[in-house]
Design a protein around this motif. Sequence first.
Motif, PDB file in Angstrom:
ATOM      1  N   GLY A 126       0.794  -1.224   0.000  1.00 31.58           N
ATOM      2  CA  GLY A 126       0.000   0.000   0.000  1.00 31.58           C
ATOM      3  C   GLY A 126       0.824   1.270   0.000  1.00 31.58           C
ATOM      4  N   SER A 127       2.092   1.153   0.393  1.00 33.40           N
ATOM      5  CA  SER A 127       2.969   2.333   0.417  1.00 33.40           C
ATOM      6  C   SER A 127       3.877   2.406  -0.803  1.00 33.40           C
ATOM      7  CB  SER A 127       3.840   2.299   1.684  1.00 33.40           C
ATOM      8  OG  SER A 127       3.051   2.213   2.849  1.00 33.40           O
ATOM      9  N   GLY A 128       3.655   1.511  -1.781  1.00 36.13           N
ATOM     10  CA  GLY A 128       4.490   1.521  -2.974  1.00 36.13           C
ATOM     11  C   GLY A 128       5.844   0.888  -2.766  1.00 36.13           C
ATOM     12  N   VAL A 129       5.941  -0.039  -1.799  1.00 39.21           N
ATOM     13  CA  VAL A 129       7.207  -0.706  -1.488  1.00 39.21           C
ATOM     14  C   VAL A 129       7.166  -2.139  -2.023  1.00 39.21           C
ATOM     15  CG1 VAL A 129       8.722  -1.544   0.354  1.00 39.21           C
ATOM     16  CG2 VAL A 129       7.638   0.709   0.546  1.00 39.21           C
ATOM     17  N   PHE A 130       8.256  -2.551  -2.667  1.00 41.09           N
ATOM     18  CA  PHE A 130       8.375  -3.915  -3.186  1.00 41.09           C
ATOM     19  C   PHE A 130       9.270  -4.731  -2.252  1.00 41.09           C
ATOM     20  CE2 PHE A 130       7.503  -1.319  -6.923  1.00 41.09           C
ATOM     21  CZ  PHE A 130       6.468  -2.035  -7.519  1.00 41.09           C
ATOM     22  N   ASP A 131       8.794  -5.917  -1.897  1.00 44.99           N
ATOM     23  CA  ASP A 131       9.508  -6.792  -0.970  1.00 44.99           C
ATOM     24  C   ASP A 131      10.304  -7.842  -1.764  1.00 44.99           C
ATOM     25  OD1 ASP A 131      10.408  -8.542   0.939  1.00 44.99           O
ATOM     26  OD2 ASP A 131       8.438  -9.009   1.780  1.00 44.99           O
ATOM     27  N   PHE A 132      11.633  -7.702  -1.778  1.00 48.66           N
ATOM     28  CA  PHE A 132      12.516  -8.607  -2.508  1.00 48.66           C
ATOM     29  C   PHE A 132      13.043  -9.739  -1.625  1.00 48.66           C
ATOM     30  CE2 PHE A 132      12.696  -4.801  -5.076  1.00 48.66           C
ATOM     31  CZ  PHE A 132      12.879  -5.245  -6.379  1.00 48.66           C
ATOM     32  N   LYS A 133      12.605  -9.796  -0.386  1.00 49.05           N
ATOM     33  CA  LYS A 133      13.223 -10.713   0.587  1.00 49.05           C
ATOM     34  C   LYS A 133      13.259 -12.159   0.093  1.00 49.05           C
ATOM     35  CE  LYS A 133      11.076 -11.561   4.554  1.00 49.05           C
ATOM     36  NZ  LYS A 133      10.041 -10.651   4.036  1.00 49.05           N
ATOM     37  N   ASP A 134      12.129 -12.665  -0.379  1.00 52.62           N
ATOM     38  CA  ASP A 134      12.066 -14.067  -0.800  1.00 52.62           C
ATOM     39  C   ASP A 134      12.939 -14.340  -2.020  1.00 52.62           C
ATOM     40  OD1 ASP A 134      10.407 -14.775   1.252  1.00 52.62           O
ATOM     41  OD2 ASP A 134       8.559 -14.622   0.084  1.00 52.62           O
ATOM     42  N   VAL A 135      12.878 -13.459  -3.017  1.00 50.28           N
ATOM     43  CA  VAL A 135      13.664 -13.712  -4.228  1.00 50.28           C
ATOM     44  C   VAL A 135      15.157 -13.552  -3.959  1.00 50.28           C
ATOM     45  CG1 VAL A 135      11.863 -13.237  -5.911  1.00 50.28           C
ATOM     46  CG2 VAL A 135      13.216 -11.347  -5.028  1.00 50.28           C
ATOM     47  N   PHE A 136      15.527 -12.652  -3.052  1.00 47.08           N
ATOM     48  CA  PHE A 136      16.942 -12.533  -2.684  1.00 47.08           C
ATOM     49  C   PHE A 136      17.397 -13.795  -1.952  1.00 47.08           C
ATOM     50  CE2 PHE A 136      17.281  -7.582  -2.520  1.00 47.08           C
ATOM     51  CZ  PHE A 136      17.178  -7.554  -3.905  1.00 47.08           C
ATOM     52  N   ASN A 137      16.554 -14.310  -1.071  1.00 52.90           N
ATOM     53  CA  ASN A 137      16.918 -15.513  -0.314  1.00 52.90           C
ATOM     54  C   ASN A 137      17.052 -16.731  -1.220  1.00 52.90           C
ATOM     55  OD1 ASN A 137      17.007 -14.195   2.148  1.00 52.90           O
ATOM     56  ND2 ASN A 137      14.907 -14.702   2.694  1.00 52.90           N
ATOM     57  N   GLU A 138      16.253 -16.786  -2.282  1.00 55.52           N
ATOM     58  CA  GLU A 138      16.314 -17.914  -3.201  1.00 55.52           C
ATOM     59  C   GLU A 138      17.488 -17.824  -4.167  1.00 55.52           C
ATOM     60  OE1 GLU A 138      12.573 -18.147  -5.160  1.00 55.52           O
ATOM     61  OE2 GLU A 138      11.511 -18.955  -3.422  1.00 55.52           O
ATOM     62  N   SER A 139      18.047 -16.636  -4.304  1.00 56.58           N
ATOM     63  CA  SER A 139      19.175 -16.458  -5.215  1.00 56.58           C
ATOM     64  C   SER A 139      20.410 -17.152  -4.674  1.00 56.58           C
ATOM     65  CB  SER A 139      19.458 -14.962  -5.396  1.00 56.58           C
ATOM     66  OG  SER A 139      20.623 -14.765  -6.170  1.00 56.58           O
ATOM     67  N   ASN A 140      21.264 -17.645  -5.581  1.00 55.73           N
ATOM     68  CA  ASN A 140      22.529 -18.232  -5.171  1.00 55.73           C
ATOM     69  C   ASN A 140      23.575 -17.157  -4.884  1.00 55.73           C
ATOM     70  OD1 ASN A 140      23.629 -21.397  -5.483  1.00 55.73           O
ATOM     71  ND2 ASN A 140      21.498 -21.036  -6.026  1.00 55.73           N
ATOM     72  N   ALA A 141      23.303 -15.923  -5.268  1.00 54.71           N
ATOM     73  CA  ALA A 141      24.188 -14.814  -4.931  1.00 54.71           C
ATOM     74  C   ALA A 141      23.764 -14.213  -3.591  1.00 54.71           C
ATOM     75  CB  ALA A 141      24.134 -13.747  -6.019  1.00 54.71           C
ATOM     76  N   GLU A 142      24.743 -13.739  -2.840  1.00 49.31           N
ATOM     77  CA  GLU A 142      24.434 -13.025  -1.601  1.00 49.31           C
ATOM     78  C   GLU A 142      24.188 -11.559  -1.946  1.00 49.31           C
ATOM     79  OE1 GLU A 142      26.341 -12.080   2.823  1.00 49.31           O
ATOM     80  OE2 GLU A 142      27.612 -12.882   1.219  1.00 49.31           O
ATOM     81  N   VAL A 143      23.021 -11.045  -1.567  1.00 53.93           N
ATOM     82  CA  VAL A 143      22.647  -9.679  -1.914  1.00 53.93           C
ATOM     83  C   VAL A 143      22.843  -8.776  -0.707  1.00 53.93           C
ATOM     84  CG1 VAL A 143      20.868  -8.191  -2.893  1.00 53.93           C
ATOM     85  CG2 VAL A 143      20.942 -10.618  -3.515  1.00 53.93           C
ATOM     86  N   ILE A 144      23.654  -7.752  -0.888  1.00 55.73           N
ATOM     87  CA  ILE A 144      23.918  -6.769   0.169  1.00 55.73           C
ATOM     88  C   ILE A 144      23.024  -5.560  -0.062  1.00 55.73           C
ATOM     89  CG2 ILE A 144      25.657  -5.340   1.285  1.00 55.73           C
ATOM     90  CD1 ILE A 144      26.136  -8.337   1.576  1.00 55.73           C
ATOM     91  N   GLY A 145      22.155  -5.258   0.873  1.00 51.11           N
ATOM     92  CA  GLY A 145      21.289  -4.098   0.722  1.00 51.11           C
ATOM     93  C   GLY A 145      19.902  -4.371   1.259  1.00 51.11           C
TER      94      GLY A 145
END
Length: 317
Positions: A284-303
């Motif tokens: 509702g605030s225009g925020v996108f939640d990347f948590k799941d897709v970052f966790n599923e990635s084989n790369a470690e995402v900093i940010g």
Amino acid sequence: MCVSPPEHLSIHHSKLVQSAETIVLAVAIGEEPLDPSNKATVAKALEGMEYLKRSTSPRANAAISSFLERPRAKFRVIKSIKGNADAEIVLVNGYLRDGLSTEAHPRKNKERHHDFNGHTSGKFWHRQITRQGNDTDCRMWPQFDLRKQYLLFPDREHYRSYEEVKHEGDKWLNAVTQLVGNPGLKAGLTVTVKDWLSMVEGVFIGTVVEASGPVLSVDHILHGTFDDKWWYLPQNAPSGMSGNWPFWGERRDNSLGEQFLVISYDPEPPTTVYRTATVLKADGSGVFDFKDVFNESNAEVIGNPFQRLADLKEMFQ
């Protein structure tokens, strides 16, 4: 049909590197039959074939003999990344490719013919798409091209154990090398949020303009190339995939006007987009939640995994 592939085929690459006894960079040089007197090799080749080994029928015995007699892929080791390897090795479960061309079989074989652009592609890191997949018996029977170079995990059957490597700057080769040198790393590749998004084919912000489909208008392209409209085919989407469109197979007229962020991993027709795209809905605030897709990635995402639309637009200005 392999309904449920064994877990060891898809463990995180850090665990794959840690568990492997031998990792080598090697070039395919030919074929060689298995040594039938080597009991360990024969046992490894026949793993999962208990139904044939238990049978006493002549047909089963003939099938086993034919299987063992088929020549396996032979490699010259260029460099040992981990462990000690002979100058030449024969892969128990590997074969030289049977001549099927990418042109003749573009969907089935295209991954096995390239290196994901030096393994810089988000398809490889984010969507778990690799050069080789498991067969119907849930085992890996990788195919190789003569004179091409591969990063091999000879003692570990895994989706990432047989990747083609064309040059020393390859990101998969570098990731594995880093993990061998520093096993405590969470992943062999660490990227920022912008780097993560830049590794995919394209990213855009869209709004639902047709509930049936559904169809999105392409409102703002962060990077990549898209037409004015983009659609996701619900009948192609497997259930339970994280990041899926949130209302598969339903007509929801009240979805009109809802905003989504589309991450496309492959410039293919929409008929295959179910396996090469991720769709995230803004809150509702225009925020996108990347948590799941970052966790599923084989790369470690900093940010920050929670990104506002304005921040994403600024990120790619």
